[in-house]
Design an enzyme around this catalytic site. Structure first.
Site, PDB file in Angstrom:
ATOM      1  N   CYS B   8       0.850  -1.188   0.000  1.00 28.64           N
ATOM      2  CA  CYS B   8       0.000   0.000   0.000  1.00 28.64           C
ATOM      3  C   CYS B   8       0.888   1.241   0.000  1.00 28.64           C
ATOM      4  CB  CYS B   8      -0.966   0.003   1.181  1.00 28.64           C
ATOM      5  SG  CYS B   8      -0.224   0.395   2.763  1.00 28.64           S
ATOM      6  N   GLY B   9       0.288   2.403   0.138  1.00 32.64           N
ATOM      7  CA  GLY B   9       1.030   3.652   0.010  1.00 32.64           C
ATOM      8  C   GLY B   9       2.062   3.865   1.105  1.00 32.64           C
TER       9      GLY B   9
END
Lengths: 146, 89
Positions: B8-9
């Site tokens: 994810c980010g």
């Protein structure tokens, strides 16, 4: 650990943009002294940098930042938006349920995420969160997970 | 052992949720794998067999040597199972 206590929930909040929606969940955490202002800013910054990948499922967003951005305690807040807001996610837009995650580096971080997963993996709970009229209607959904 | 990276980010919340659900689904399928989670910039330096992420972040991992598996609904274990079945060799 603070997980969706009454002071961390706001229903039918007006937001005209993803940024406003994110700030709204972050402010609930900040007002309860669970995160610092810097963390709220970092939540918005992450959205601007990394995009809307944290829109995890239809209707549901989980904005957050890193523990080092200013988290005092593992925590989750909840804002239901009065009108749905498009975050720019190709599959899960628009968003109505925004969960602000205060990501801590403690073991409690995993515990709050597991509690959140238990809540949101059940589509019936999601429906109830979309329609609940008060905290009293939400409270039973959170119980029994201690 | 097969290595899977959930991305994810920031590598904090979203990828951990995905990882927990992926581990549960793999256990159900009877597949043993080493599952980790990380952020998108660290992921570009790693070479697992598979990367699981959202469509949004898959674009920034284009050209990566790992096979990329896209999941849209992180809470839908049926979707995760279908995606794994379709992609795991």
């Amino acid at each position: 650990m603070k997980f969706l206590e009454e002071s961390l929930i706001a229903l039918d909040v007006e937001a005209n943009s993803p940024e406003e929606a994110i700030i709204s969940t972050g402010t609930l955490l900040k007002n309860n002294k669970l995160v610092e202002e810097t963390y709220v800013n970092a939540m918005v910054h992450s959205f601007k940098t990394n995009g809307p990948y944290f829109v995890l499922a239809p209707n549901i967003a989980l904005p957050h930042a890193r523990p080092e951005d200013g988290v005092n305690e593992a925590c989750v807040s909840f804002v239901r938006l009065k009108t749905p807001v498009k975050f720019g996610h190709s599959y899960n837009d628009p968003v109505r349920l925004v969960f602000g995650l205060g990501a801590s580096s403690s073991i409690e971080h995993v515990t709050v995420l597991q509690k959140l997963m238990a809540l949101l993996s059940d589509q019936e709970n999601v429906e109830k969160l979309l329609t609940a009229q008060s905290y009293e209607e939400i409270k039973p959904l959170l119980g029994g997970q201690e | 052992m097969m290595k899977i990276l959930c991305v994810c980010g920031l590598g904090q919340g979203t990828s951990l949720i995905l990882r927990i659900n992926v581990e549960n689904v793999l256990r159900e399928m009877g597949i043993e794998a080493d599952v980790e989670n990380t952020d998108v910039s660290s992921a570009s330096a790693e070479h697992p067999d598979y990367i699981i992420t959202s469509n949004e972040l898959a674009q920034s991992l284009e050209g990566h040597s790992s096979k990329i598996i896209i999941v849209n609904n992180y809470f839908d274990t049926n979707e995760i199972k279908t995606a794994l079945e379709a992609n795991l060799a």
